[in-house]
Design a protein around this motif. Sequence first.
Motif, PDB file in Angstrom:
ATOM      1  N   LEU A   1      -8.274   7.124   7.221  1.00  0.00           N
ATOM      2  CA  LEU A   1      -8.693   6.930   5.835  1.00  0.00           C
ATOM      3  C   LEU A   1      -9.701   5.790   5.672  1.00  0.00           C
ATOM      4  CD1 LEU A   1      -5.266   7.247   3.954  1.00  0.00           C
ATOM      5  CD2 LEU A   1      -7.132   8.908   3.940  1.00  0.00           C
ATOM      6  N   ARG A   2      -9.984   5.079   6.744  1.00  0.00           N
ATOM      7  CA  ARG A   2     -10.790   3.859   6.641  1.00  0.00           C
ATOM      8  C   ARG A   2     -12.181   4.112   6.050  1.00  0.00           C
ATOM      9  NH1 ARG A   2     -12.436   1.968  12.678  1.00  0.00           N
ATOM     10  NH2 ARG A   2     -10.169   1.882  12.923  1.00  0.00           N
TER      11      ARG A   2
ATOM     12  N   LEU B   1       0.475  12.401  11.074  1.00  0.00           N
ATOM     13  CA  LEU B   1       0.173  11.737   9.807  1.00  0.00           C
ATOM     14  C   LEU B   1      -0.211  10.282  10.020  1.00  0.00           C
ATOM     15  CD1 LEU B   1       0.027  12.039   6.752  1.00  0.00           C
ATOM     16  CD2 LEU B   1       2.449  11.408   6.637  1.00  0.00           C
ATOM     17  N   GLU B   2       0.375   9.643  11.012  1.00  0.00           N
ATOM     18  CA  GLU B   2       0.051   8.235  11.274  1.00  0.00           C
ATOM     19  C   GLU B   2      -1.437   8.085  11.597  1.00  0.00           C
ATOM     20  OE1 GLU B   2       1.369   4.544  14.271  1.00  0.00           O
ATOM     21  OE2 GLU B   2       2.406   6.491  14.363  1.00  0.00           O
TER      22      GLU B   2
ATOM     23  N   PRO C   1       8.955   8.487   6.505  1.00  0.00           N
ATOM     24  CA  PRO C   1       7.878   9.466   6.705  1.00  0.00           C
ATOM     25  C   PRO C   1       7.626  10.345   5.482  1.00  0.00           C
ATOM     26  CG  PRO C   1       9.312   9.402   8.629  1.00  0.00           C
ATOM     27  CD  PRO C   1       9.979   8.577   7.566  1.00  0.00           C
ATOM     28  N   ASP C   2       8.686  10.751   4.795  1.00  0.00           N
ATOM     29  CA  ASP C   2       8.506  11.590   3.609  1.00  0.00           C
ATOM     30  C   ASP C   2       7.800  10.834   2.491  1.00  0.00           C
ATOM     31  OD1 ASP C   2       9.727  13.735   4.832  1.00  0.00           O
ATOM     32  OD2 ASP C   2      11.718  13.290   4.023  1.00  0.00           O
ATOM     33  N   GLU C   3       8.130   9.553   2.337  1.00  0.00           N
ATOM     34  CA  GLU C   3       7.473   8.741   1.314  1.00  0.00           C
ATOM     35  C   GLU C   3       6.009   8.471   1.696  1.00  0.00           C
ATOM     36  OE1 GLU C   3       6.899   6.345  -2.143  1.00  0.00           O
ATOM     37  OE2 GLU C   3       8.191   8.030  -1.580  1.00  0.00           O
TER      38      GLU C   3
ATOM     39  N   LYS D   1       4.130  10.503   3.390  1.00  0.00           N
ATOM     40  CA  LYS D   1       3.424  11.760   3.103  1.00  0.00           C
ATOM     41  C   LYS D   1       3.164  11.895   1.615  1.00  0.00           C
ATOM     42  CE  LYS D   1       3.689  16.784   3.641  1.00  0.00           C
ATOM     43  NZ  LYS D   1       3.448  17.077   2.227  1.00  0.00           N
ATOM     44  N   ARG D   2       4.129  11.512   0.783  1.00  0.00           N
ATOM     45  CA  ARG D   2       3.952  11.598  -0.672  1.00  0.00           C
ATOM     46  C   ARG D   2       2.813  10.686  -1.131  1.00  0.00           C
ATOM     47  NH1 ARG D   2       4.726   9.220  -5.297  1.00  0.00           N
ATOM     48  NH2 ARG D   2       5.485   7.303  -4.316  1.00  0.00           N
ATOM     49  N   LEU D   3       2.771   9.461  -0.607  1.00  0.00           N
ATOM     50  CA  LEU D   3       1.712   8.523  -0.978  1.00  0.00           C
ATOM     51  C   LEU D   3       0.349   9.000  -0.474  1.00  0.00           C
ATOM     52  CD1 LEU D   3       3.597   5.182  -0.214  1.00  0.00           C
ATOM     53  CD2 LEU D   3       2.995   6.068  -2.480  1.00  0.00           C
ATOM     54  N   PHE D   4       0.346   9.558   0.734  1.00  0.00           N
ATOM     55  CA  PHE D   4      -0.878  10.113   1.312  1.00  0.00           C
ATOM     56  C   PHE D   4      -1.392  11.265   0.448  1.00  0.00           C
ATOM     57  CE2 PHE D   4      -2.912  13.183   4.210  1.00  0.00           C
ATOM     58  CZ  PHE D   4      -3.877  12.390   4.813  1.00  0.00           C
ATOM     59  N   ASP D   5      -0.500  12.176   0.072  1.00  0.00           N
ATOM     60  CA  ASP D   5      -0.892  13.300  -0.778  1.00  0.00           C
ATOM     61  C   ASP D   5      -1.375  12.820  -2.144  1.00  0.00           C
ATOM     62  OD1 ASP D   5      -0.227  15.071   1.212  1.00  0.00           O
ATOM     63  OD2 ASP D   5       1.762  15.527   0.418  1.00  0.00           O
ATOM     64  N   GLU D   6      -0.721  11.807  -2.665  1.00  0.00           N
ATOM     65  CA  GLU D   6      -1.107  11.266  -3.981  1.00  0.00           C
ATOM     66  C   GLU D   6      -2.507  10.661  -3.926  1.00  0.00           C
ATOM     67  OE1 GLU D   6       0.398   7.563  -6.615  1.00  0.00           O
ATOM     68  OE2 GLU D   6       1.928   9.065  -6.177  1.00  0.00           O
ATOM     69  N   PHE D   7      -2.825   9.987  -2.827  1.00  0.00           N
ATOM     70  CA  PHE D   7      -4.165   9.419  -2.673  1.00  0.00           C
ATOM     71  C   PHE D   7      -5.218  10.516  -2.747  1.00  0.00           C
ATOM     72  CE2 PHE D   7      -7.777   8.667   0.121  1.00  0.00           C
ATOM     73  CZ  PHE D   7      -8.308   7.506  -0.419  1.00  0.00           C
ATOM     74  N   TRP D   8      -4.998  11.608  -2.005  1.00  0.00           N
ATOM     75  CA  TRP D   8      -5.977  12.685  -1.977  1.00  0.00           C
ATOM     76  C   TRP D   8      -5.984  13.479  -3.276  1.00  0.00           C
ATOM     77  CZ3 TRP D   8     -10.098  12.940   0.702  1.00  0.00           C
ATOM     78  CH2 TRP D   8     -10.163  12.330   1.948  1.00  0.00           C
ATOM     79  N   LYS D   9      -4.859  13.533  -3.932  1.00  0.00           N
ATOM     80  CA  LYS D   9      -4.811  14.216  -5.231  1.00  0.00           C
ATOM     81  C   LYS D   9      -5.737  13.530  -6.233  1.00  0.00           C
ATOM     82  CE  LYS D   9      -1.561  15.768  -8.799  1.00  0.00           C
ATOM     83  NZ  LYS D   9      -0.134  15.779  -9.237  1.00  0.00           N
ATOM     84  N   ASN D  10      -5.810  12.218  -6.155  1.00  0.00           N
ATOM     85  CA  ASN D  10      -6.682  11.466  -7.064  1.00  0.00           C
ATOM     86  C   ASN D  10      -8.163  11.694  -6.775  1.00  0.00           C
ATOM     87  OD1 ASN D  10      -4.513  10.308  -8.453  1.00  0.00           O
ATOM     88  ND2 ASN D  10      -4.375   8.594  -7.031  1.00  0.00           N
ATOM     89  N   LEU D  11      -8.490  12.204  -5.591  1.00  0.00           N
ATOM     90  CA  LEU D  11      -9.881  12.479  -5.222  1.00  0.00           C
ATOM     91  C   LEU D  11     -10.226  13.963  -5.296  1.00  0.00           C
ATOM     92  CD1 LEU D  11     -10.393  10.140  -2.115  1.00  0.00           C
ATOM     93  CD2 LEU D  11     -10.875   9.668  -4.516  1.00  0.00           C
ATOM     94  N   ASP D  12      -9.270  14.788  -5.701  1.00  0.00           N
ATOM     95  CA  ASP D  12      -9.478  16.239  -5.739  1.00  0.00           C
ATOM     96  C   ASP D  12     -10.524  16.583  -6.808  1.00  0.00           C
ATOM     97  OD1 ASP D  12      -9.366  18.964  -5.719  1.00  0.00           O
ATOM     98  OD2 ASP D  12      -7.188  19.105  -5.964  1.00  0.00           O
TER      99      ASP D  12
END
Length: 452
Positions: free
Chosen positions: A319-320, A312-313, A337-339, A341-352
């Motif tokens: 993402l650049r 994930l790192e 790490p769990d947080e 992943k949550r922020l990473f997933d949230e970023f991509w959710k906004n672009l879905d």
Amino acid sequence: MQTFHSLRIHIYQYFILCVLLWFPYEVKAQFTNKISAQKEQHSIFSDILWFNSEIDSMARVDVYCLVPYQSLQFTPVPLGFQGMYELIISIKDDSGKKWFEKKTDKSLFVEKYEASRGANAEFDYNQHISMLPKGTYSITIIVKDALGKSEYRHEKKIQIPQLPLADSKQSIYQMSSIMFASSIEEKPDGKILITPHISDNIADLSDGFFLFFELYHHGNLSNDTLALYYEINNNDKVVLKSEPIMYNAGKSKVQQIYMPVKQALSLKALDYTIQLYAKESKNGVIADSILAISGRSLSIEKTINGIVYTDLEKAIKQLRFVAMQADIDIIKSSKDPDEQKRLFDEFWKNLDPTPSSSRNEAFEEYYERIEFANKNFRSYTDGWMTDMGMVYIILGPPFQTDKTPRSSDGRSYARWIYQDNRQFTFVDNSGFDDFRLTNPFPSGTKYRYKGN
């Protein structure tokens, strides 16, 4: 037509459903038609499971085949697009005797081309049921794309054990086949909704999964306590073993059980087997002898999700080309790490582009481009960090490419032309395919999903 995000349908409301199991006993678990399958392209998915039946010494064998729309070629027709394929299912025992063979012609229709390429994660669901006695069977599933002229073939074996007669007095425990379930949800009325996962590959089940099976008790009822646990093996070596779960058994002829699996996602991308054991437990002491056993194959394949979440790192650094630096800083600001992943997933959710479906086409396309860049543009650094990698990730494959032979001064040039008339020229001054842009890439240009 089935979709990954279709409405859940209850077994007690319908008798014939596009769901996976029918039980001759009182049903406590129900199945959704939101069937989970891997997001691989150009493939089919299948599974073979056996369960006890009401017919003495006969097992019910369910053959499942999911055909994703993107695995087929569609052609324009009035009002939309049509795909066609032939499904062939055959069953033979180990002596070569054919127990069953069926050929079915299937026709699919979608209104929009994007749907035929998997934008809605649609698939065609097929299920065949056979009653088979004890034995080892080879089951062949063939899908022939009528328009694309391609063929997909799965060949699997299943072993049916000796099933005791209904009036047997001998106390015997048996386990059915193991079904992978991507989610299990308990409803307010106590009903259980199960989302089956039709594949050996569990790489995309990043939140874990469940083992669903039936435990059969033949003979007189008893107050036995069984210890249930699983082992995951690779080349006959145990790589993961669960803690035993104590289960009150013997009071019912059939019990439906599901066990959570979390740790398997930490395994390497390899092929495994998973074995489920039942042993007697008395006064907290687990016996050595095995009362019942069941097993199946399990794999962790390198899918885009699997590759991304393995590191994930690195995925956050990558993402650049799609995110602003402020977005990346927010994700990296958390040390948990769990947080992250949550922020990473949230970023991509906004672009879905299709938030109502289970797929995120932007996420898949972006990291598939990174994988392509790493395989094709690697130089002194990873392919995604090269100039060619950057342009490919942001803009996708060029419409046309030209490359000049290496000149006397050792230089070689490559030119990429896009359909919007944008052109990019790269030069390799080293002789080692280290192509650099001759002019700066437009500042602020980021990846954006545009669909097929």
